[in-house]
Design a protein around this motif. Structure first.
Motif, PDB file in Angstrom:
ATOM      1  N   ASP A  84       0.805  -1.221   0.000  1.00 21.39           N
ATOM      2  CA  ASP A  84       0.000   0.000   0.000  1.00 21.39           C
ATOM      3  C   ASP A  84       0.839   1.272   0.000  1.00 21.39           C
ATOM      4  O   ASP A  84       0.287   2.381   0.016  1.00 21.39           O
ATOM      5  N   ASP A  86       3.964   3.843  -1.594  1.00 18.94           N
ATOM      6  CA  ASP A  86       4.701   4.229  -2.797  1.00 18.94           C
ATOM      7  C   ASP A  86       6.182   4.291  -2.440  1.00 18.94           C
ATOM      8  O   ASP A  86       6.703   5.324  -2.022  1.00 18.94           O
ATOM      9  N   GLY A  88      10.029   4.409  -3.171  1.00 18.55           N
ATOM     10  CA  GLY A  88      10.897   4.887  -4.238  1.00 18.55           C
ATOM     11  C   GLY A  88      12.355   4.543  -4.043  1.00 18.55           C
ATOM     12  O   GLY A  88      13.177   4.783  -4.931  1.00 18.55           O
ATOM     13  N   ARG A 131       8.628  -3.029  -9.265  1.00 13.33           N
ATOM     14  CA  ARG A 131       7.792  -1.915  -8.825  1.00 13.33           C
ATOM     15  C   ARG A 131       8.411  -0.570  -9.186  1.00 13.33           C
ATOM     16  O   ARG A 131       7.708   0.352  -9.653  1.00 13.33           O
ATOM     17  N   ARG A 135       7.002   2.429 -11.870  1.00 17.57           N
ATOM     18  CA  ARG A 135       6.755   3.835 -11.503  1.00 17.57           C
ATOM     19  C   ARG A 135       7.665   4.775 -12.274  1.00 17.57           C
ATOM     20  O   ARG A 135       7.438   5.987 -12.297  1.00 17.57           O
TER      21      ARG A 135
END
Length: 263
Positions: A84, A86, A88, A131, A135
């Motif tokens: 859940d 984000d 980076g 992932r 992004r």
């Protein structure tokens, strides 16, 4: 200390082995740039202490995952706890060593080192590499060691496993660049950590001085932000490893001799 761009490497980062040493320092420097941190390590109590410190000093959010990274099935737990968010930036730092004569060490312990120093890097790099690529930005830092440059007597399994994140990271640096993902490998030569103290390396004559965890992490983030594959390239690493090899073996031999019961 380098400022880490929250727009590229935030709003969340994940750090393994975050309860002490280099891992805790990675978490501190990330939080100092205003990036929230997921902390992963075995000791829930120490994780809670680090999380409290980051929240107090840098006003970031934290999440802790108490997990033995030397066991099977760690990726499912980490994915479930972070899907859940984000994320980076991922720092795969957790690692360990088990010096001793190879055939005298228990096989179960050797397998656990392989799990921690190889499989954990593999699973995290694969899962979060996907992932981060999706992004279109972010960073991945793998932590190896100078021992990954060659085989060390009395650290046969350890040095072999440290070669894995070094080679993996060098390759992923090229593979993921087009997806906007920066990958670098921290190759610490000699860092002031409990592991170094336990082996007794600081007490012998080495061609380099031990650096602090803060300096090691600063080297890693400098390499990441300068888009370099490692903190120390192969041309420098190979001769440095050759210089250090004899002294390291001597230190381990003395430690092993001292640990044997007197007859």
């Amino acid at each position: 200390m380098r400022q880490i761009d929250r727009q590229v490497y935030g709003p969340w980062a994940l750090v393994t082995g975050a309860s002490s040493g280099i891992g805790a320092e990675f978490a501190r420097q990330i939080a100092a740039s205003g990036i929230n941190v997921v902390l992963v390590a075995r000791s829930q109590e120490r994780l809670r202490d680090v999380a409290t410190s980051l929240q107090r000093d840098h006003h970031v959010d934290t999440r802790t995952i108490s997990l033995d990274l030397g066991q099977d099935g760690i990726l499912d737990r980490i994915a479930e706890a972070t899907d859940d968010l984000d994320i980076g930036l991922v720092v795969s730092n957790a690692g360990a060593g088990n010096p001793g004569p190879f055939i005298s060490l228990p096989l179960a312990g050797l397998r656990e080192i392989v799990q921690l120093n190889v499989i954990t890097h593999l699973e995290l790099a694969h899962h979060f590499g996907r992932r981060l690529s999706e992004r279109g930005r972010g960073g991945l830092v793998l932590v190896s060691a100078a021992a990954g440059a060659g085989g060390l007597t009395y650290m046969a399994n350890d040095s072999a496993t440290k070669a894995y994140p070094l080679s993996l990271g060098e390759a992923l640096h090229e593979e993921l660049e087009s997806a906007g993902v920066d990958v670098t490998v921290l190759v610490p030569v000699l860092v002031k950590t409990p592991v170094v103290d336990r082996i007794g390396l600081e007490a012998i004559d080495l061609p380099v001085d031990a650096i602090s965890a803060e300096e090691a992490v600063d080297e890693a983030f400098t390499a990441l932000l300068e888009h370099r594959p490692t903190t120390i390239d192969r041309e420098r690493l190979a001769p440095l490893f050759a210089e250090m090899k004899g002294a390291v073996i001597t230190a381990i031999s003395k430690r092993l001799a001292a640990s044997r019961p007197a007859h």
